[in-house]
Scaffold this motif. Sequence first.
Motif, short mmCIF file in Angstrom:
data_model
loop_
_atom_site.label_atom_id
_atom_site.label_comp_id
_atom_site.label_asym_id
_atom_site.label_seq_id
_atom_site.Cartn_x
_atom_site.Cartn_y
_atom_site.Cartn_z
N VAL A 121 24.09 17.71 28.09
CA VAL A 121 24.69 17.11 26.90
C VAL A 121 25.68 18.13 26.36
N ILE A 122 26.89 17.67 26.09
CA ILE A 122 27.92 18.54 25.53
C ILE A 122 27.96 18.32 24.02
N LEU A 123 27.81 19.41 23.27
CA LEU A 123 27.85 19.36 21.81
C LEU A 123 29.17 19.94 21.33
N HIS A 124 29.75 19.30 20.34
CA HIS A 124 30.98 19.83 19.74
C HIS A 124 31.04 19.41 18.27
N ARG A 125 31.57 20.29 17.47
CA ARG A 125 31.66 20.03 16.04
C ARG A 125 33.02 19.42 15.72
N GLU A 126 32.97 18.35 14.91
CA GLU A 126 34.20 17.68 14.47
C GLU A 126 34.09 17.54 12.95
N THR A 170 30.63 16.63 11.32
CA THR A 170 29.82 15.89 12.28
C THR A 170 29.69 16.68 13.58
N TRP A 171 28.50 16.62 14.15
CA TRP A 171 28.27 17.17 15.48
C TRP A 171 28.31 16.02 16.48
N GLY A 172 29.24 16.07 17.40
CA GLY A 172 29.32 15.08 18.45
C GLY A 172 28.46 15.50 19.63
N TYR A 173 27.93 14.52 20.33
CA TYR A 173 27.18 14.79 21.55
C TYR A 173 27.65 13.82 22.62
N PHE A 174 27.69 14.31 23.84
CA PHE A 174 28.16 13.47 24.95
C PHE A 174 27.38 13.79 26.20
N SER A 175 26.83 12.76 26.81
CA SER A 175 26.16 12.87 28.10
C SER A 175 27.09 12.26 29.15
N ALA A 183 26.19 13.08 14.87
CA ALA A 183 25.06 13.34 13.98
C ALA A 183 25.49 14.38 12.95
N PRO A 184 24.77 14.46 11.82
CA PRO A 184 25.17 15.41 10.76
C PRO A 184 24.92 16.88 11.08
N THR A 185 23.97 17.18 11.95
CA THR A 185 23.68 18.58 12.29
C THR A 185 23.58 18.73 13.80
N GLU A 186 23.65 19.98 14.24
CA GLU A 186 23.52 20.24 15.67
C GLU A 186 22.14 19.81 16.18
N THR A 187 21.10 20.12 15.42
CA THR A 187 19.74 19.74 15.82
C THR A 187 19.60 18.22 15.91
N ASP A 188 20.14 17.51 14.92
CA ASP A 188 20.10 16.05 14.95
C ASP A 188 20.85 15.50 16.15
N ALA A 189 21.96 16.13 16.50
CA ALA A 189 22.73 15.68 17.66
C ALA A 189 21.91 15.79 18.94
N ILE A 190 21.17 16.88 19.07
CA ILE A 190 20.33 17.06 20.26
C ILE A 190 19.23 16.00 20.29
N GLU A 217 32.96 19.59 32.27
CA GLU A 217 34.05 20.18 31.50
C GLU A 217 33.65 20.10 30.04
N ALA A 218 33.31 21.24 29.46
CA ALA A 218 32.82 21.26 28.08
C ALA A 218 33.94 21.19 27.05
N ASP A 219 35.18 21.48 27.44
CA ASP A 219 36.33 21.43 26.52
C ASP A 219 36.05 22.12 25.19
N GLY A 220 35.50 23.33 25.24
CA GLY A 220 35.23 24.09 24.04
C GLY A 220 33.89 23.78 23.39
#
Length: 127
Positions: free
Chosen positions: A14-19, A22-27, A35-42, A73-76
């Motif tokens: 899962v790729i996590l990125h902050r916007e 909001t924390w975005g997550y992508f599989s 999600a509002p936090t990194e933990t919530d995104a996971i 490709e994590a793109d940052g």
Amino acid sequence: MPKTIQKETRLYPVILHREGDTWGYFSPEFGGGGAPTETDAIYEAQYMIEGALADLIEAEDAIPDPTAPEDIEADGGKIVYVPMMLSNAAERIFLTLPKSLIARIDAATSNRSAFFAELARERLNHS
């Protein structure tokens, strides 16, 4: 012939990125969200993957292999790996319901387990 029970654990990336806030997550296999936090995104990524895998297992469709680390490709963003237990095993549960409700269910179906499983899927997919 009895059904063969299969169990396996896979690590899905899962790729996590902050916007902004909001924390975005992508599989790569299953999509993503925010999600509002990194933990919530996971946690939300894990919930999304569990649901997708459960649907695939139930439909007896092919389960995608996790994307290889060198192909991501994590793109940052940050890559985390979410462990998923894949199993086609069923689990027996016990419910206590009013007799009148059970009678109505029995009038509507010959398979209570399938009835409750379908209702649960519908409810979970709409929440």
